[in-house]
Structure formats: C-alpha cells, structure tokens
Design a protein around this motif. Structure first.
Motif, short mmCIF file in Angstrom:
data_model
loop_
_atom_site.label_atom_id
_atom_site.label_comp_id
_atom_site.label_asym_id
_atom_site.label_seq_id
_atom_site.Cartn_x
_atom_site.Cartn_y
_atom_site.Cartn_z
N ASP A 52 0.84 -1.21 0.00
CA ASP A 52 0.00 0.00 0.00
C ASP A 52 0.87 1.25 0.00
O ASP A 52 0.61 2.21 -0.73
N ILE A 53 1.89 1.23 0.82
CA ILE A 53 2.80 2.37 0.95
C ILE A 53 3.52 2.62 -0.37
O ILE A 53 3.70 3.75 -0.79
N GLU A 54 3.91 1.56 -1.03
CA GLU A 54 4.62 1.65 -2.31
C GLU A 54 3.80 2.40 -3.36
O GLU A 54 4.35 3.13 -4.18
N LYS A 55 2.49 2.25 -3.33
CA LYS A 55 1.60 2.84 -4.33
C LYS A 55 1.31 4.33 -4.07
O LYS A 55 0.82 5.02 -4.94
N LEU A 56 1.61 4.80 -2.87
CA LEU A 56 1.28 6.19 -2.52
C LEU A 56 2.19 7.18 -3.23
O LEU A 56 3.37 6.91 -3.46
N THR A 57 1.62 8.33 -3.56
CA THR A 57 2.42 9.41 -4.13
C THR A 57 3.20 10.10 -3.02
O THR A 57 2.90 9.92 -1.83
N PHE A 58 4.15 10.92 -3.43
CA PHE A 58 4.92 11.68 -2.45
C PHE A 58 3.99 12.54 -1.59
O PHE A 58 4.11 12.58 -0.36
N ILE A 100 12.76 11.24 -8.08
CA ILE A 100 12.31 12.44 -8.80
C ILE A 100 13.50 13.34 -9.12
O ILE A 100 13.60 13.87 -10.24
N LYS A 101 14.41 13.50 -8.19
CA LYS A 101 15.59 14.33 -8.42
C LYS A 101 16.42 13.76 -9.56
O LYS A 101 16.89 14.51 -10.43
N LYS A 102 16.61 12.43 -9.59
CA LYS A 102 17.38 11.80 -10.66
C LYS A 102 16.70 11.98 -12.01
O LYS A 102 17.35 12.24 -13.02
N ILE A 122 16.46 14.80 -17.30
CA ILE A 122 15.77 15.72 -18.21
C ILE A 122 16.64 16.95 -18.47
O ILE A 122 16.79 17.38 -19.62
N ASP A 123 17.25 17.49 -17.42
CA ASP A 123 18.14 18.65 -17.58
C ASP A 123 19.33 18.30 -18.48
O ASP A 123 19.73 19.10 -19.33
#
Length: 90
Positions: free
Chosen positions: A18-24, A69-71, A76-77
């Motif tokens: 359940d925790i794995e599926k949660l968004t930040f 997300i940072k990676k 992208i940069d």
C-alpha cells in the motif's frame, strides 16, 4: 488516500505494498496526520510505538521517491543541455 480519510487505524493497517503505491504528496499527508495524532491525542504507548515505526517507514519511502524524482529531473536537464548544444552547433 485523502487526508480526511486518514485515521490511526487506517495508518496502522497500511502494508508495504500500500505504501509503495502512494504518491509523495499522499505520503507527506499521512506523515502530517501521524504528527497531529502525537501532538493532539493521547494514544497508548503500544500504539504510539507502532505508529512511530509506520512514520519511519513512510518517511523512508518519501525520501526514496524524492531521490528518484531528483534523478529524473537531472536526466531531463542533461537531455535539454544536449539538445541546446546540438542546436548551437548547427
């Protein structure tokens, strides 16, 4: 999981999957809810320990998501910089 739906029992029932599926954002909302329970209510010590453990698990998952997300942003940069370099060379 919406913040108005979050209860101590629902937090305690969260499984790793359940925790794995949660968004930040959802993770942070639940962590804020846990913080609120510690500040505003008197939970028995056993429930507090389990809730604390759950909070650490949620914080760990939130940190993992933030690193991912940072990676992704860095990639992208990097691609954008390559694009600009190619455009300038033409």
């Amino acid at each position: 999981m919406k913040s108005e739906e979050i209860t101590v029992d629902k937090v305690l029932e969260l499984k790793e999957a359940d925790i794995e599926k949660l968004t930040f954002k959802e993770l942070m909302d639940i962590i804020e809810t846990i913080k609120g329970y510690f500040i505003s209510t008197e939970l028995d010590i056993e429930k507090q320990v389990v809730l604390y453990s759950k909070a650490i698990t949620l914080l760990t998952k939130a940190r993992e998501k933030l690193i991912t997300i940072k990676k992704e942003k860095e990639e992208i940069d990097r691609k954008y910089e390559e694009f600009l370099k190619n455009v300038e060379e033409q």
